[in-house]
Scaffold this active site. Structure first.
Site: not given
Ligand code: CO
Length: 191
Positions: A39, A41, A43, A95, A98
């Site tokens: 992803c 993302d 993080r 994750h 998400c």
């Protein structure tokens, strides 16, 4: 921006300067042993959460770690990773927490994200058949089902399927990362 350039100067003077030999070696050629489909993302940074170094992971990221049959970007990455880098293992890593998966479940207005998330609709259909889940359980289940679905998509892409038929590689693995404790767990694998 300044904060990131300052960070790069620290990297050059610290990590890079302290490991000149390693960085010289990887400047000549790369031999990553993992292709990471994850992803976007901020993080879920693959190198950091796996404590690995430049040169070790070949990376493709998008919203909700989706494997789309018509994604020319991903197909080129796969072609290069399999044909030229001969990477033995591909990870689809989702994750918990998400935002893409939350949007898939809640439905949103943004047309491009909605269109993209249609590729994960099958995972939503699967989870909708399970009743009695708490909101957290439902979210986690949807994240996991999406990983399984994308792994299946991956196995059906001709470059991947042909390589696996011919040399038994690459192996395909589904992983999930937990933002709460930093741990990665296996969801599924196709050896
Ligand atoms: Co995400």
């Amino acid at each position: 921006m300044e904060r990131f350039l300052a960070g790069n100067r620290r990297f050059v003077q610290g990590e890079f300067a302290n490991n000149r030999e390693y960085y010289y070696k990887v400047s000549l050629e790369q031999h990553p042993t993992l292709l990471w489909i994850g992803c976007s993302d901020s993080r879920v940074s693959p190198s950091i959460i796996t404590d690995s170094r430049p040169g070790e992971i070949f990376v493709h990221r998008n919203i909700a770690n989706i494997v789309a049959f018509n994604d020319g970007n991903l197909l080129a990455v796969l072609e290069y990773a399999i044909k030229h880098l001969k990477i033995p293992d591909i990870i689809v890593c989702g994750h918990y927490g998400c935002g893409g998966i939350q949007a898939l479940d809640a439905g949103i207005e943004d047309p491009f994200i909605t269109n993209w998330l249609l590729i994960s609709q099958g995972a939503l259909n699967t989870v909708n058949k399970t009743v009695g889940l708490s909101p957290i359980e439902r979210h986690r289940r949807l994240v996991e089902e999406n990983i399984r679905l994308q792994l299946k998509h991956l196995s059906l892409i001709s470059i991947v399927r042909n390589a696996r038929q011919d040399n038994g590689m690459p192996h395909l693995h589904g992983w999930v990362y937990d933002l709460d404790n930093g741990e990665i767990s296996a969801v599924e694998s196709m050896s």
